[in-house]
Design a protein around this motif. Structure first.
Motif, PDB file in Angstrom:
ATOM      1  N   VAL A 174       0.877  -1.334  -0.151  1.00 12.98           N
ATOM      2  CA  VAL A 174      -0.170   0.138  -0.095  1.00 12.98           C
ATOM      3  C   VAL A 174       1.042   1.238   0.054  1.00 12.98           C
ATOM      4  O   VAL A 174       0.682   2.174  -0.636  1.00 12.98           O
ATOM      5  N   ALA A 175       2.232   1.187   0.851  1.00 16.19           N
ATOM      6  CA  ALA A 175       2.671   2.356   0.771  1.00 16.19           C
ATOM      7  C   ALA A 175       3.605   2.725  -0.404  1.00 16.19           C
ATOM      8  O   ALA A 175       3.584   3.802  -0.605  1.00 16.19           O
ATOM      9  N   ARG A 176       4.050   1.569  -1.109  1.00 11.87           N
ATOM     10  CA  ARG A 176       4.929   1.712  -2.216  1.00 11.87           C
ATOM     11  C   ARG A 176       3.958   1.836  -3.552  1.00 11.87           C
ATOM     12  O   ARG A 176       4.281   2.843  -4.463  1.00 11.87           O
ATOM     13  N   HIS A 177       2.805   1.485  -3.499  1.00 14.52           N
ATOM     14  CA  HIS A 177       2.160   1.357  -5.031  1.00 14.52           C
ATOM     15  C   HIS A 177       0.888   2.293  -4.718  1.00 14.52           C
ATOM     16  O   HIS A 177       0.240   2.398  -5.593  1.00 14.52           O
ATOM     17  N   GLY A 178       0.384   2.569  -3.500  1.00 15.61           N
ATOM     18  CA  GLY A 178      -0.737   3.328  -3.322  1.00 15.61           C
ATOM     19  C   GLY A 178      -1.071   4.762  -3.997  1.00 15.61           C
ATOM     20  O   GLY A 178      -2.315   4.802  -4.611  1.00 15.61           O
ATOM     21  N   ALA A 179       0.022   5.544  -4.312  1.00 11.58           N
ATOM     22  CA  ALA A 179      -0.265   6.853  -5.129  1.00 11.58           C
ATOM     23  C   ALA A 179      -0.263   6.300  -6.670  1.00 11.58           C
ATOM     24  O   ALA A 179      -1.315   7.079  -7.098  1.00 11.58           O
ATOM     25  N   THR A 180       0.407   5.482  -7.018  1.00 15.60           N
ATOM     26  CA  THR A 180       0.150   5.028  -8.473  1.00 15.60           C
ATOM     27  C   THR A 180      -1.158   4.775  -8.678  1.00 15.60           C
ATOM     28  O   THR A 180      -1.864   4.876  -9.815  1.00 15.60           O
ATOM     29  N   VAL A 181      -1.645   3.570  -7.939  1.00 19.90           N
ATOM     30  CA  VAL A 181      -2.974   2.837  -8.103  1.00 19.90           C
ATOM     31  C   VAL A 181      -4.088   4.321  -8.360  1.00 19.90           C
ATOM     32  O   VAL A 181      -4.758   4.087  -9.012  1.00 19.90           O
ATOM     33  N   TRP A 182      -3.809   5.166  -7.181  1.00 19.04           N
ATOM     34  CA  TRP A 182      -4.866   6.164  -7.170  1.00 19.04           C
ATOM     35  C   TRP A 182      -4.868   7.110  -8.313  1.00 19.04           C
ATOM     36  O   TRP A 182      -5.615   7.462  -8.736  1.00 19.04           O
ATOM     37  N   ARG A 183      -3.732   7.199  -9.133  1.00 20.25           N
ATOM     38  CA  ARG A 183      -3.581   8.002 -10.494  1.00 20.25           C
ATOM     39  C   ARG A 183      -4.418   7.276 -11.155  1.00 20.25           C
ATOM     40  O   ARG A 183      -4.869   7.938 -12.198  1.00 20.25           O
ATOM     41  N   VAL A 184      -3.949   6.075 -11.360  1.00 23.03           N
ATOM     42  CA  VAL A 184      -4.657   5.250 -12.503  1.00 23.03           C
ATOM     43  C   VAL A 184      -6.261   5.333 -12.329  1.00 23.03           C
ATOM     44  O   VAL A 184      -6.724   5.484 -13.175  1.00 23.03           O
ATOM     45  N   CYS A 185      -6.632   5.222 -11.137  1.00 24.85           N
ATOM     46  CA  CYS A 185      -8.194   5.178 -10.742  1.00 24.85           C
ATOM     47  C   CYS A 185      -8.733   6.464 -11.106  1.00 24.85           C
ATOM     48  O   CYS A 185      -9.701   6.500 -11.912  1.00 24.85           O
ATOM     49  N   ARG A 186      -8.135   7.561 -10.843  1.00 31.01           N
ATOM     50  CA  ARG A 186      -8.864   8.894 -11.270  1.00 31.01           C
ATOM     51  C   ARG A 186      -8.758   9.162 -12.672  1.00 31.01           C
ATOM     52  O   ARG A 186      -9.633   9.536 -13.177  1.00 31.01           O
ATOM     53  N   ALA A 187      -7.752   8.633 -13.498  1.00 32.48           N
ATOM     54  CA  ALA A 187      -7.623   8.741 -14.919  1.00 32.48           C
ATOM     55  C   ALA A 187      -8.880   7.978 -15.557  1.00 32.48           C
ATOM     56  O   ALA A 187      -9.406   8.414 -16.437  1.00 32.48           O
ATOM     57  N   VAL A 188      -9.083   6.812 -14.985  1.00 32.08           N
ATOM     58  CA  VAL A 188     -10.052   5.821 -15.268  1.00 32.08           C
ATOM     59  C   VAL A 188     -11.592   6.206 -15.060  1.00 32.08           C
ATOM     60  O   VAL A 188     -12.436   6.120 -15.702  1.00 32.08           O
ATOM     61  N   VAL A 189     -11.801   6.600 -13.762  1.00 33.08           N
ATOM     62  CA  VAL A 189     -13.108   6.670 -13.323  1.00 33.08           C
ATOM     63  C   VAL A 189     -13.350   8.333 -13.025  1.00 33.08           C
ATOM     64  O   VAL A 189     -14.733   8.346 -12.882  1.00 33.08           O
ATOM     65  N   GLY A 190     -12.491   8.952 -12.847  1.00 31.74           N
ATOM     66  CA  GLY A 190     -12.737  10.440 -12.505  1.00 31.74           C
ATOM     67  C   GLY A 190     -12.451  10.672 -11.088  1.00 31.74           C
ATOM     68  O   GLY A 190     -12.191   9.462 -10.166  1.00 31.74           O
ATOM     69  N   ALA A 191     -12.259  11.842 -10.904  1.00 31.72           N
ATOM     70  CA  ALA A 191     -11.788  12.278  -9.310  1.00 31.72           C
ATOM     71  C   ALA A 191     -12.883  11.929  -8.325  1.00 31.72           C
ATOM     72  O   ALA A 191     -12.418  11.380  -7.351  1.00 31.72           O
ATOM     73  N   ASP A 192     -13.983  11.959  -8.652  1.00 30.35           N
ATOM     74  CA  ASP A 192     -15.022  11.817  -7.870  1.00 30.35           C
ATOM     75  C   ASP A 192     -15.289  10.249  -7.446  1.00 30.35           C
ATOM     76  O   ASP A 192     -15.607  10.145  -6.199  1.00 30.35           O
ATOM     77  N   ALA A 193     -14.853   9.412  -8.138  1.00 27.82           N
ATOM     78  CA  ALA A 193     -14.862   7.948  -8.009  1.00 27.82           C
ATOM     79  C   ALA A 193     -13.711   7.360  -7.589  1.00 27.82           C
ATOM     80  O   ALA A 193     -13.565   5.971  -7.389  1.00 27.82           O
ATOM     81  N   ALA A 194     -12.660   8.194  -7.736  1.00 32.39           N
ATOM     82  CA  ALA A 194     -11.081   7.508  -7.558  1.00 32.39           C
ATOM     83  C   ALA A 194     -10.982   7.017  -6.293  1.00 32.39           C
ATOM     84  O   ALA A 194     -10.558   5.822  -6.013  1.00 32.39           O
TER      85      ALA A 194
END
Lengths: 171, 202
Positions: free
Chosen positions: A15-35
């Motif tokens: 979580v510590a190592r990859h949490g930020a990357t996963v969040w960027r991916v999520c935001r790009a795919v589903v948008g900031a509201d659902a990230a």
């Protein structure tokens, strides 16, 4: 459970190592509201499957594939709440709340509008390759099509974003 | 990762506060879904930062900084489960009791223990130690005798030296027959601090 040196790291480290990357991916795919929602679903699903993973797994690439499946679920769930008559044509309607500087916010709002308007395949190719670090071959395995097509989709998507956003940003 | 040539807005990550809140929420959901195999947190103490780890059964590990907390987490992932998450809630009670102990207001820990990291004679030694009262000490030889195994003095020593739940399971209350400290996995200074706190040693 492995007793060899090639053991899975404690999940908290993942979580510590990859949490930020996963969040960027999520935001790009589903948008900031659902990230946030997509991020949580991704890591919960990952935690569930984690102990059975081969210790040699590329964990970040694996998390991005889990994020893809969860993002699809999150979007499907949101579509169910979309009023009839609106067009749920593809994943996402990125929005943005938290940019501090008004000048930056204007440019960012613009780019998120552009991201939302991208064809789904371009947005996914961009998110999984450029933000998630998957190879074009890995992205193709995830979203279908050939790696060449994925490469073109990512390049086209990026070109579209740059046309409206890039000049002052990248110079 | 290729982030150099993409718009900054896309490359920008979540704030540390947001990621922290998401991580906390993940731990809570993991607990609710029975996926939190090992909850961990750290606490400050007079013997340095302690890492605490608990399974759904109970407290499974207390580790001194000298043991290397990252190495301890790796070991827990291997020996208990890789589903290790920072999740303070499950360890609130242990943390509170430790605070009270270090403040001199508590002489007995009242928390469930998970002793799965010990077995055989070592487990017998550590189980016996929970009966050595606050402020009292026993020698390695006395512990061996109490377990009907008077020749196993060295084995008692190694059981103490590998105690997975120090402080709460009081291996610091075991000394050499001549009254000298013997060893301690948290360092002799920590052992002295604990014994002085309990009024049991010079």
């Amino acid at each position: 459970m492995s007793t060899t040196d090639a053991a899975l790291p404690p999940f908290t480290e993942i979580v510590a190592r990859h949490g930020a990357t996963v969040w960027r991916v999520c935001r790009a795919v589903v948008g900031a509201d659902a990230a946030d929602d997509a991020w949580s679903e991704t890591f919960l699903a990952a935690l569930r499957a984690y102990p059975d993973l081969p210790p040699t797994t590329n964990l970040e690439a694996w998390l991005v594939t889990v994020a893809h499946r969860r993002a699809v679920d999150v979007v499907r769930r949101e579509r169910r709440t979309v009023p009839a008559g609106t067009d749920p044509s593809d994943l996402a309607a990125p929005a943005r709340h938290d940019a501090p500087d008004p000048a930056v916010r204007a440019a960012d709002t613009e780019v998120w509008t552009r991201v939302a308007a991208l064809p789904e395949r371009q947005r996914l190719a961009l998110a999984y390759h450029h933000l998630g670090g998957l190879t074009y071959v890995e992205v193709a395995a995830l979203v279908g099509g050939t790696s060449d097509a994925v490469r073109r989709a990512a390049a086209d998507g990026l070109a579209t974003l740059r046309r409206t956003y890039g000049s002052e940003e990248i110079a | 990762m290729t982030t150099t040539d993409i718009p900054r807005a896309l490359a920008e990550g979540p704030s540390p506060a947001r990621l922290g809140a998401l991580t906390d929420a993940l731990a809570a959901r993991a607990e609710a879904d029975d996926l939190l195999d090992v909850a961990v947190r750290t606490v400050e103490s007079p013997v340095g930062e302690l890492l605490l780890a608990a399974t759904p059964v109970g407290l499974v590990r207390v580790a001194f900084a000298a043991e290397g907390h990252d190495a301890v987490l790796d070991d827990l992932a291997r020996r208990v489960s890789p589903r290790v998450l920072r999740a303070p809630a499950r360890l609130d009670r242990v943390a509170r009791e430790l605070d009270e102990y270090f403040d001199g207001h508590r002489t007995h820990f009242d928390v469930a223990l998970d002793r799965r990291l010990s077995s055989g004679f070592r487990l017998a030694v550590l189980t016996h130690l929970s009966d050595v009262p606050y402020g009292r000490t026993e020698s390695y030889a006395e512990v061996a005798a109490a377990l009907d195994n008077p020749k196993a003095v060295r084995a008692v020593g190694s059981a103490c030296a590998t105690n997975p739940i120090p402080v709460v399971v009081p291996c610091h209350r075991v000394l050499r027959s001549d009254g000298s400290l013997g060893g301690y996995l948290g360092g002799l200074e920590a052992k002295t601090t604990l014994l002085r706190l309990e009024g049991a040693a010079a």
